[in-house]
Design an enzyme around this catalytic site. Structure first.
Site, short mmCIF file in Angstrom:
data_model
loop_
_atom_site.label_atom_id
_atom_site.label_comp_id
_atom_site.label_asym_id
_atom_site.label_seq_id
_atom_site.Cartn_x
_atom_site.Cartn_y
_atom_site.Cartn_z
N ASP A 291 26.98 -9.88 -18.60
CA ASP A 291 26.49 -8.65 -19.23
C ASP A 291 25.21 -8.94 -20.02
O ASP A 291 24.28 -8.14 -20.04
CB ASP A 291 27.53 -8.08 -20.21
CG ASP A 291 28.75 -7.55 -19.46
OD1 ASP A 291 28.78 -7.70 -18.22
OD2 ASP A 291 29.65 -7.03 -20.12
N LYS B 153 46.14 10.68 -5.95
CA LYS B 153 45.45 11.92 -6.28
C LYS B 153 44.98 11.78 -7.71
O LYS B 153 45.77 11.85 -8.66
CB LYS B 153 46.39 13.12 -6.13
CG LYS B 153 45.70 14.44 -6.37
CD LYS B 153 46.63 15.58 -5.99
CE LYS B 153 45.95 16.93 -6.11
NZ LYS B 153 45.43 17.22 -7.44
#
Ligand code: IVH
Length: 677
Positions: free
Chosen positions: A32, A114
């Site tokens: 990072d 879902k």
């Protein structure tokens, strides 16, 4: 730093690729810190060469002007919804219809979680992200591109210059949801109910820089043109859903890692049952499964009704809610002093664990629901983790729990900030409920920096009653501590030494930040300390008998300090306990005076420059020299620009802008003369 446009574009491309490896592939190849360093380099390059910038630059995820409303968009291919099933027999009926429609053709289903988020549509032209919209009413949605751009996983540029329209779901991970709510709790703001509502609220924020603070994710599951005749932009993905997903991923777009396949009814029902448990391990909330026929030719054969496709169905997981009895109400004092209600419940099984307590969020909620001892309540797990009371299922008692007026931990009077729902204990320096956290914070590296005084030692000192507020830290002696938990004389003397060093090196701004005053973080503390230099000066101002007027005026005159910060500091200084702790600190030698950092007062202070064209040295070098003598360098010519420094090959547009705004144009030698004074 890139010296040519080509080098700039290469760097922007490399960063896009790193971002894809991080978000889409979950396998970054740089840290990072390295990423941030490259991004900063890219930003510097864009600042120095504004004309080089591209819209897909990784620096351009935020920073677009806030919008007052989202423009409506209309689409030709509706965003259909899915028919729902709730049990095995309904699913079986769907399977039978599919088999009936396809005869004895071999069949494969894709089973996908879902995702409980919001349907969105993204448009890419020549590989560039050009539009992102909400589902809306299926044919008309809203253009929320500026907020969608802030999503790290959403490619601003594809790996190939493809044209396509893709659809998918925008959602918030459970972790991000918990983080957002924690922050809201600390700020005394009403909590969001669930991750879906939070994601919805975030997509509709008018300021994209606010949206960027609430990390969203995106998963794509459909390409227009693949299985629908009305293909708008592309029709190159033709065979199957599975292939399409692989293609999307190759283009750099995020697709689900959690999809499985099933070919028979037995395999399908086994997959569905398998998910009943494993869905809890997903990093996001799934409210069911989507079962889709994989092959596009078969999808076409099955067709759609006006509302739903016949080749897919949603299987909804059973709602996980139960009722139980309220045994009592606990009051918790959080780190920031917010006192929150938690219902103690008759133990009950819920989604795989035994639940004995459930959050009630805040005291308004207790009143709204009208909860009292003995009532039956309906509970669920928010984010499938944190038990929450949803409603009263049966009112048994005549009473409703009352909000406390005093802190359950220290007894001090609770306050309710205007417009906020949280009740706060402001005795942050002495309240035992907040003590551990406030001492730890005070000692933290960015605050008073007392080396070694972390969670464990703080706990020991507090338990041994050696420390009952932060000022007590400075009375701790080696012999008091060496016997605590067999700490030993070496650790004890190290601690005492570290405390002495912290005292010696303390600055007023660090002390101010270390007190953990609401809204007064280290950057606010720094600017306040620059103006008032020591605690006594703040007291003097706060003690003027004018209801705080002079104090608020003085503080708000500082760049970066607003009324919320000023008011919070004023309240803090007016609390008798806080004041006695500050007096003790001063008595113990912790009363630092801030040294004033001289403002750059050069001959060019207050003057704004724009640098353009080719100069004898990189623009950054001229920028640094202008700043050394107090000037400011910006990217574009406006009426607030004082000088345009024009090197060779200066573009006509800059020169005409300068003429329009009456900006003086300098060549390099005139600039040198100006700097030299
Ligand atoms: S496919 C025509 N796949 O659920 C089929 N939808 O109730 C389009 N959803 O509107 C949808 N996860 O917003 C599909 N893996 C998934 C999904 C998914 C969530 C949402 C989507 C849709 C709604 C249907």
């Amino acid at each position: 730093m890139p010296q040519t446009r080509e080098e700039y574009l290469r760097l922007a491309n490399d960063l896009s690729e790193h971002s894809r490896l991080y978000y889409v592939e979950a396998s970054p190849t740089i840290s990072d810190v390295e990423y941030d360093a490259l991004l900063a380099k890219l930003q510097r390059c864009e600042d120095a060469n504004p004309s080089w910038g591209v819209d897909w630059s990784p620096t351009k995820r935020v920073g677009f002007a806030p919008v007052s409303s989202f423009p409506k968009i209309t689409r030709e291919v509706p965003m259909l919804s899915l028919d729902n099933t709730y049990d095995a027999s309904e699913l079986r009926a769907f399977h039978d219809r599919v088999v009936g429609g396809l005869g004895d053709e071999p069949l494969q289903y894709v089973v996908e979680p879902k995702i409980d988020g919001l349907g969105i549509e993204l448009t890419y032209r020549d590989g560039l992200f050009v539009l992102g919209s909400t589902r809306g009413d299926s044919l008309t949605g809203e253009d929320v591109s500026s907020n969608l751009r802030t999503i790290g996983g959403l490619a601003l540029k594809l790996r190939e210059p493809a044209n396509l329209v893709v659809r998918g779901e925008v959602f918030m991970s459970r972790e991000a949801f918990a983080m957002v709510n924690e922050k809201r709790m600390a700020d005394g703001e009403a909590l969001f109910k669930n991750a879906r509502n939070t994601a919805a609220g975030t997509l509709k924020l008018q300021d994209s820089s606010e949206a960027a603070k609430r990390p969203l994710m995106v998963t794509l599951y459909e390409v227009l043109g693949a299985d629908q005749e009305e293909s708008t932009i592309t029709s190159e993905y033709q065979q199957s859903h599975f292939e399409t997903l692989a293609r999307l991923r190759a283009l750099g777009l995020p697709v689900s890692d959690h999809n499985t396949v099933a070919s028979t009814w037995e395999e399908l029902i086994a997959a569905v049952e398998g998910w009943a448990e494993s869905r809890h391990a997903l990093p996001f909330e799934a409210d069911g499964l989507v079962i889709k026929v994989d092959n596009y030719a078969q999808r076409a054969k099955l067709g759609s009704t006006s509302k739903y496709p016949r080749w897919a169905i949603a299987y909804k997981f059973p709602a996980e809610q139960v009722t139980t009895t309220v045994l009592g109400l606990s009051r918790y004092v959080g780190r920031t002093g917010a006192v929150t209600p938690v219902a103690d419940l008759e133990p009950v099984e819920l989604a795989g664990t035994t639940v004995k307590r459930a959050s009630l969020h805040n005291w308004d909620q207790v009143e709204r629901l009208g909860i009292g001892k003995g009532d039956r309540v309906l509970i669920h797990k928010a984010g499938e983790i944190i038990p929450q009371v949803l409603s009263v299922a049966e009112k048994v008692s005549e009473k409703v729990f009352a909000a406390p007026t005093e802190c359950p931990s220290c007894g001090s009077t609770l306050v309710r900030e205007e417009g906020r729902v949280a009740l706060l204990c402001v005795a942050s320096m002495t309240c035992a409920g907040q003590l551990q956290e406030s001492v730890e914070f005070f000692a933290g590296r960015k605050q008073m920096n007392i080396d070694g005084l972390g969670e464990k030692l703080c706990g020991l000192l507090i338990d041994a009653k050696l420390v009952s507020n932060v000022a007590d830290i400075f009375t701790v002696e080696a012999e008091d501590v060496e016997n605590l938990d067999r700490l030993g004389s070496l650790s004890a003397s190290n601690l005492v030494e570290a405390i002495a060093v912290a005292k010696r090196d303390a600055t007023f701004s660090r002390l101010l930040a270390a007190l953990g005053i609401r809204h007064v973080g280290s950057s606010a503390a720094k600017v306040i300390a620059q103006k008032y230099t020591r605690m006594a000066a703040l007291f003097e101002l706060a003690d003027i008998d004018d209801g705080g007027e002079a104090f608020l005026e003085g503080l708000c005159a500082i760049d970066g300090i607003g009324a919320a910060i000023a008011q919070s500091l004023f309240d803090f200084l007016h609390d008798a306990t806080n004041r006695s702790v500050l007096e003790s600190l001063a008595e113990r030698g912790v009363d630092p005076v801030e040294s004033i950092v001289a403002k750059v007062e050069g001959g060019l202070s207050g003057k704004t420059f724009v640098i353009t064209g080719t100069l004898s040295a990189p623009r950054g070098a001229f920028k640094a020299r202008i700043e050394e003598v107090g000037g400011k360098v910006t990217g574009s010519v406006s009426k607030s620009t004082d000088y345009l420094v024009a090197g060779e090959k200066t573009g006509k547009s800059k020169l005409s802008a300068a003429e329009k705004h009456g900006v003086e144009v300098l060549d390099e030698s005139k600039l040198e003369a100006l700097i030299a004074g």
